[in-house]
Structure formats: structure tokens, C-alpha cells
Design a protein around this motif. Sequence first.
Motif, PDB file in Angstrom:
ATOM      1  N   LEU A 234       0.659  -1.423  -0.024  1.00  0.00           N
ATOM      2  CA  LEU A 234      -0.056  -0.049   0.046  1.00  0.00           C
ATOM      3  C   LEU A 234       0.942   1.310  -0.057  1.00  0.00           C
ATOM      4  O   LEU A 234       0.540   2.075  -0.773  1.00  0.00           O
ATOM      5  N   ALA A 235       1.962   1.321   0.660  1.00  0.00           N
ATOM      6  CA  ALA A 235       3.055   2.315   0.632  1.00  0.00           C
ATOM      7  C   ALA A 235       3.352   2.680  -0.639  1.00  0.00           C
ATOM      8  O   ALA A 235       3.574   3.627  -1.199  1.00  0.00           O
ATOM      9  N   VAL A 236       3.956   1.462  -1.360  1.00  0.00           N
ATOM     10  CA  VAL A 236       4.411   1.463  -2.733  1.00  0.00           C
ATOM     11  C   VAL A 236       3.528   2.111  -3.714  1.00  0.00           C
ATOM     12  O   VAL A 236       3.733   2.788  -4.450  1.00  0.00           O
ATOM     13  N   TYR A 237       2.299   1.699  -3.510  1.00  0.00           N
ATOM     14  CA  TYR A 237       1.164   1.877  -4.486  1.00  0.00           C
ATOM     15  C   TYR A 237       0.766   3.558  -4.554  1.00  0.00           C
ATOM     16  O   TYR A 237       0.363   4.200  -5.300  1.00  0.00           O
ATOM     17  N   SER A 238       0.882   4.112  -2.938  1.00  0.00           N
ATOM     18  CA  SER A 238       0.664   5.487  -3.008  1.00  0.00           C
ATOM     19  C   SER A 238       1.674   6.379  -3.767  1.00  0.00           C
ATOM     20  O   SER A 238       1.360   7.487  -3.992  1.00  0.00           O
ATOM     21  N   LEU A 239       2.853   5.798  -4.050  1.00  0.00           N
ATOM     22  CA  LEU A 239       3.840   6.587  -4.938  1.00  0.00           C
ATOM     23  C   LEU A 239       3.482   7.006  -5.991  1.00  0.00           C
ATOM     24  O   LEU A 239       3.823   8.385  -6.401  1.00  0.00           O
TER      25      LEU A 239
END
Length: 228
Positions: free
Chosen positions: A88-93
Motif C-alpha cells: 500500500l505504501a508503494v502503491y501510494s507513490l
Amino acid sequence: MNDLFDMPSYLEHSFLGLVGLHLREALVPVLAGLLLALPLAQLCVRFRWLYPPVLWVTTVLYAIPSLAFFVVLIDYTGLSELTVMIPLAVYSLVVLVPAIVDGVRSVPQETLAAATAMGLGPVRRYLQVQLPIAAPAILAGLRVAAVSSISLVSVGMLIGNEGALGNMLDAGLKYNQPRLVWLSVISTAVLAILVDALLIVLRVWVTPWMPRGGGRGARTVLAKGTAR
């Protein structure tokens, strides 16, 4: 009414406990993504040649299905919240980096020149001038990232009961309990709406000089992302 929110013992949490778990698994990754996106976006602004490859990498990572991401991470992080939160952190980028870059690039050169003339160095100029002016674009990106993250947390139900409110959906389907299915779906939607509303209030508070509409920026950022 109380029966509606009674959770079976195998869910291991009360309804409010699942709500809190869902918020933690959804919003901590967005915050981590923002902390990573801020310096990364500044590098992209300063070195324009860096922006296309960074955007390409974040887009490719976003294209990885969340379940496949979980499977890769399980060997390293196990069946834990961390396995859900890292993707989810990666997708937010993919949303936050373009939002910050576009916002910072929109700062007029005259404003930057005035800040430089006042003796502000690159770091202070970025923190005290560029980011405040770029705040509407950044908050629009945060709105999209937060709502997307809230919806994706439920996929964690597929890996060791780590889907928070999504666990109710899984349990309802397995044990034929429509109440849990509807409660999961509606609760997730309401949670996303409330978080989005809070971010709109935050946007109004930190940018009192902006029009009160607030929808155009979010729609612009949303156009750059896709639903998973």
C-alpha cells in the motif's frame, strides 16, 4: 441494533477494533509513502531527467497485483500487517510523487527568486515556500491515495486474516452470513468517505486563500491513477 455490530469470536476483534485496525493498515502506509515521496519528488524537480524513470518505476510497481505482492513478501514479513502495508505504501507513490512534483513546479519563479533573495537555502525554500504553495495538489493526491488504500486493505483477508474490515466480508461469504458481508462493504465505504471529508477540511484549514470547491484538484490527480 447491538446484534448488528456483534462480531463472531473467530474474527478476534470487536467491530470498533476492526475499524481501528483498518485505519492503521490503510493510513500508516499512506503516511510512509508521503514521507518517501517528498524528498523523491524534490529530486525529480531539481533533476528533471530523473522524473520519467521514477514515474516509470512507480507505475510498474503499481501494476503488480496486490495479491502477488503479498505472496512475494510473505517469505520476508510473514502473515502480518506489514505484508499488507508495504504494498500500500508503494502503491501510494504513483499518486503522491506526480502530485507533489506538479504542485512544486507550479510555484512561480518570481516567488522562488524572492525567497532566494531573502537568504533561504534550497531546503528552507522547499519546506517554507514550495510545499505550502503546493499544498492543494499534495492534499488532492493524499485524498486519492488514502481512499484507494482504505479499499485495498480488505484484500489482506486472503493472507492470514489481515484484512481488518475485509475479514468480515471473508467470514460472511464462508459462513453464509449476509450481515457481515453488508457490514464490511458499507463500513469500508463510510470510512473512506469520512477520511476523504477530513482531508478536505484539512485542505481548507491549511490553504485559506484557495476557493472552497476543492474537487477539481482531486479529480485531476485521480485521472492519473487507476483502480486496482
